[in-house]
Design an enzyme around this catalytic site. Structure first.
Site, PDB file in Angstrom:
ATOM      1  N   THR A  39       2.901   6.979   2.034  1.00 13.26           N
ATOM      2  CA  THR A  39       2.073   6.275   3.013  1.00 13.26           C
ATOM      3  C   THR A  39       2.209   4.787   2.714  1.00 13.26           C
ATOM      4  OG1 THR A  39       0.501   8.116   3.017  1.00 13.26           O
ATOM      5  CG2 THR A  39      -0.251   6.038   3.942  1.00 13.26           C
ATOM      6  N   MET A  53       0.821  -1.218   0.000  1.00 12.14           N
ATOM      7  CA  MET A  53       0.000   0.000   0.000  1.00 12.14           C
ATOM      8  C   MET A  53       0.846   1.255   0.000  1.00 12.14           C
ATOM      9  SD  MET A  53      -2.078   2.424   0.741  1.00 12.14           S
ATOM     10  CE  MET A  53      -3.651   1.712   0.529  1.00 12.14           C
ATOM     11  N   PRO A  54       1.877   1.307  -0.762  1.00 13.86           N
ATOM     12  CA  PRO A  54       2.422   2.673  -0.807  1.00 13.86           C
ATOM     13  C   PRO A  54       1.541   3.585  -1.655  1.00 13.86           C
ATOM     14  CG  PRO A  54       4.101   1.037  -1.325  1.00 13.86           C
ATOM     15  CD  PRO A  54       2.759   0.346  -1.401  1.00 13.86           C
ATOM     16  N   LEU A  55       1.172   4.703  -1.077  1.00 11.31           N
ATOM     17  CA  LEU A  55       0.601   5.804  -1.847  1.00 11.31           C
ATOM     18  C   LEU A  55       1.633   6.917  -1.765  1.00 11.31           C
ATOM     19  CD1 LEU A  55      -1.682   7.215  -3.417  1.00 11.31           C
ATOM     20  CD2 LEU A  55      -2.642   7.890  -1.209  1.00 11.31           C
ATOM     21  N   ASP A  58       2.449  -2.411  -7.318  1.00 12.93           N
ATOM     22  CA  ASP A  58       1.755  -1.612  -6.302  1.00 12.93           C
ATOM     23  C   ASP A  58       2.216  -0.160  -6.494  1.00 12.93           C
ATOM     24  OD1 ASP A  58       0.569  -0.489  -4.120  1.00 12.93           O
ATOM     25  OD2 ASP A  58       1.292  -1.973  -2.682  1.00 12.93           O
TER      26      ASP A  58
END
Lengths: 126, 126, 126
Positions: free
Chosen positions: B72, B1-3, B38
């Site tokens: 994030t 979940m890297p944003l 991702d």
């Protein structure tokens, strides 16, 4: 490691976002033991279509003059220090830039001290 | 979940933000065990009025070429892995895109693995 | 203290970002015990150069219609409530605004309850 994001409406006086940012920086310096010159800020300007706010939540009257300040910072400040930070930002934006106290929305995001790199690919605080 | 949120100055060569983003993506893939593909990034371009930085904090010389990268991601990476990530991003942005190492500001925000949904209203990592 | 950041492509119908925001607000109200009128949102519009996404990660087919929703909120919701929030946002964006369920990317950032000030320099939830 404060990284400050400031969101406010377009159409304010020149460099209004930067002036708000200076006040926020100085307030952090004077209240939460932030090192001098740890000053990094991202400002975005909006119109009423892209900055939404409730005009009365918690019985606080808000207008398009709202300023949203989100600060990513190292964890560990006490509740008392956070309260002092909010109060100091609000008082100084009001007294210095004539911002309504009701207009000031602040959100803190706390991170570990190894979660930042200030340059050169090094975790300076780890 | 890297944003990933990347903030940099306007006026760079075409698609500079995207190229920076590709390097950051590949560095995460090679260092912090992020799954392939991702890859979700938001880029904002600024001028000197809306991206503020200290030109010398921690004795690092910064110019308008500064790039602020806030990621994030799921919690749990070790300090060593985070350090490797910073180093890898800085080295590759320097060698691949000629970005000054001093210009690279990185901030990580860690969240729980159930804090993301990649589509269809499902918490894929929970 | 939800502060909602919504990122989506330019060129959608008028006020599309705001309409998405209304659905997200109502979904939070109906699922995660958010107080009524706690409604603060920042919307940014992008083009394909500044909003990057993988078109197939986790076998979910994404198009330029992707909507990235990042919510900073008070910690403490259970995994089940978070799942219900994702599902509710996705279902309602689909049924109400004809958004593809695959298009909805959600990220939660949890903070302590004393980490927000809604105005007047006070930590209203501390």
């Amino acid at each position: 490691m404060p990284l400050v994001r400031i969101s406010l409406m377009k159409g304010r006086p020149d460099n209004s976002g930067q002036k708000v940012g200076e006040v926020v920086y100085q307030a952090m310096l004077d209240t939460i033991n932030m090192p001098a010159n740890d000053h990094f800020q991202i400002i975005t300007e909006h119109d009423s279509d892209t900055l939404s706010y409730d005009p009365a939540y918690l019985d606080i009257q808000r207008t398009p003059g709202i300023i949203v300040i989100q600060i990513t910072l190292n964890e560990g400040r006490t509740v008392e220090l956070k309260k002092l930070l909010y109060q100091t930002i609000a008082e100084r934006l009001h007294s210095g830039l004539d911002v309504r106290r009701e207009a000031i929305f602040i959100s803190l995001v706390e991170v570990k001290k190894e979660n930042g790199s200030f340059g050169n690919g090094i975790a300076q605080y780890a």
